[in-house]
Design a protein around this motif. Sequence first.
Motif, PDB file in Angstrom:
ATOM      1  N   HIS A  46      38.337  24.079 -22.533  1.00  4.16           N
ATOM      2  CA  HIS A  46      37.764  22.736 -22.437  1.00  4.16           C
ATOM      3  C   HIS A  46      37.811  22.221 -21.002  1.00  4.16           C
ATOM      4  CE1 HIS A  46      37.020  18.517 -23.419  1.00  4.16           C
ATOM      5  NE2 HIS A  46      36.652  18.917 -24.619  1.00  4.16           N
ATOM      6  N   ARG A  47      36.660  21.779 -20.524  1.00  2.00           N
ATOM      7  CA  ARG A  47      36.554  21.363 -19.121  1.00  2.00           C
ATOM      8  C   ARG A  47      37.423  20.143 -18.822  1.00  2.00           C
ATOM      9  NH1 ARG A  47      32.954  23.161 -15.692  1.00  2.00           N
ATOM     10  NH2 ARG A  47      31.573  23.933 -17.325  1.00  2.00           N
ATOM     11  N   LYS A  48      37.406  19.150 -19.703  1.00  2.19           N
ATOM     12  CA  LYS A  48      38.206  17.937 -19.469  1.00  2.19           C
ATOM     13  C   LYS A  48      39.678  18.169 -19.781  1.00  2.19           C
ATOM     14  CE  LYS A  48      34.594  14.488 -20.399  1.00  2.19           C
ATOM     15  NZ  LYS A  48      34.185  13.375 -21.298  1.00  2.19           N
ATOM     16  N   GLN A  99      41.337  21.058 -20.041  1.00  2.00           N
ATOM     17  CA  GLN A  99      41.960  22.206 -19.371  1.00  2.00           C
ATOM     18  C   GLN A  99      42.896  22.962 -20.308  1.00  2.00           C
ATOM     19  OE1 GLN A  99      41.372  23.399 -15.821  1.00  2.00           O
ATOM     20  NE2 GLN A  99      39.572  22.450 -16.759  1.00  2.00           N
ATOM     21  N   ALA A 115      41.657  11.839 -18.709  1.00  2.00           N
ATOM     22  CA  ALA A 115      40.435  12.556 -18.348  1.00  2.00           C
ATOM     23  C   ALA A 115      39.330  12.375 -19.387  1.00  2.00           C
ATOM     24  CB  ALA A 115      40.738  14.049 -18.175  1.00  2.00           C
ATOM     25  N   PHE A 116      39.706  11.926 -20.594  1.00  2.00           N
ATOM     26  CA  PHE A 116      38.718  11.750 -21.656  1.00  2.00           C
ATOM     27  C   PHE A 116      38.081  10.363 -21.631  1.00  2.00           C
ATOM     28  CE2 PHE A 116      40.858  15.512 -22.975  1.00  2.00           C
ATOM     29  CZ  PHE A 116      39.972  16.216 -23.772  1.00  2.00           C
ATOM     30  N   GLU A 121      29.821  22.444 -21.502  1.00  4.41           N
ATOM     31  CA  GLU A 121      30.970  21.617 -21.855  1.00  4.41           C
ATOM     32  C   GLU A 121      32.305  22.332 -21.635  1.00  4.41           C
ATOM     33  OE1 GLU A 121      30.734  19.689 -25.635  1.00  4.41           O
ATOM     34  OE2 GLU A 121      28.580  19.385 -25.473  1.00  4.41           O
TER      35      GLU A 121
END
Length: 198
Positions: A70-72, A74, A125-126, A152
């Motif tokens: 997941h990019r956000k 991590q 971050a979300f 994503e």
Amino acid sequence: MLSHPAATIRADLLRWTPADPAQAALRTEYVAFVDAGGDAALDRSGGPEHLTASCFVLTPDLSSVLLCFHRKGQFWVQLGGHIEPGDPDVASAAFREALEESGIADLTPLGRTPLDVDRHALPGAFGSCAVHWDLGFVALAPADAVPVTSHESEDVAWWPVDALPPSVPPGFGRRLAGILTALAALPPTPAVGNSGSL
């Protein structure tokens, strides 16, 4: 979206009978959350806490699970995301997200009832999302399916269910184990074939 999506989700939750007492208790809290929030419980713009839909994509023999980095967040996690206005129900949202994030067109959903619920707080971050009330569904992918990374996530890959990467969210191993236990209790289906795992 359905004219009364909250009522549909409530019915889906009540149709599910978790074997795990902790999941049963959490399901009761989910029903109360939907009852209190109504249709706004599905909408990410309706408040910092809302429902999300995820999909545990497994190989037919249930030996491997498809995870995205997941990019956000991590971390490595199952496929999933927010419920969109065009989704007729939560199951459809989960399977749409699985297709979009894996690039695997021939996924086989295993039912339309959730097999897992997980409420978790989110880091900064979300953005405006503070808590996700996630509903987990399951789909099978062909054993030779090659996933494609979406925008994503930073990566998407198969992992053995008994050798998960170290960077998974807290409780992820428990969630996956619960999914596998729930699947083992289901009668064999044509989608699984003769693997003998279900």
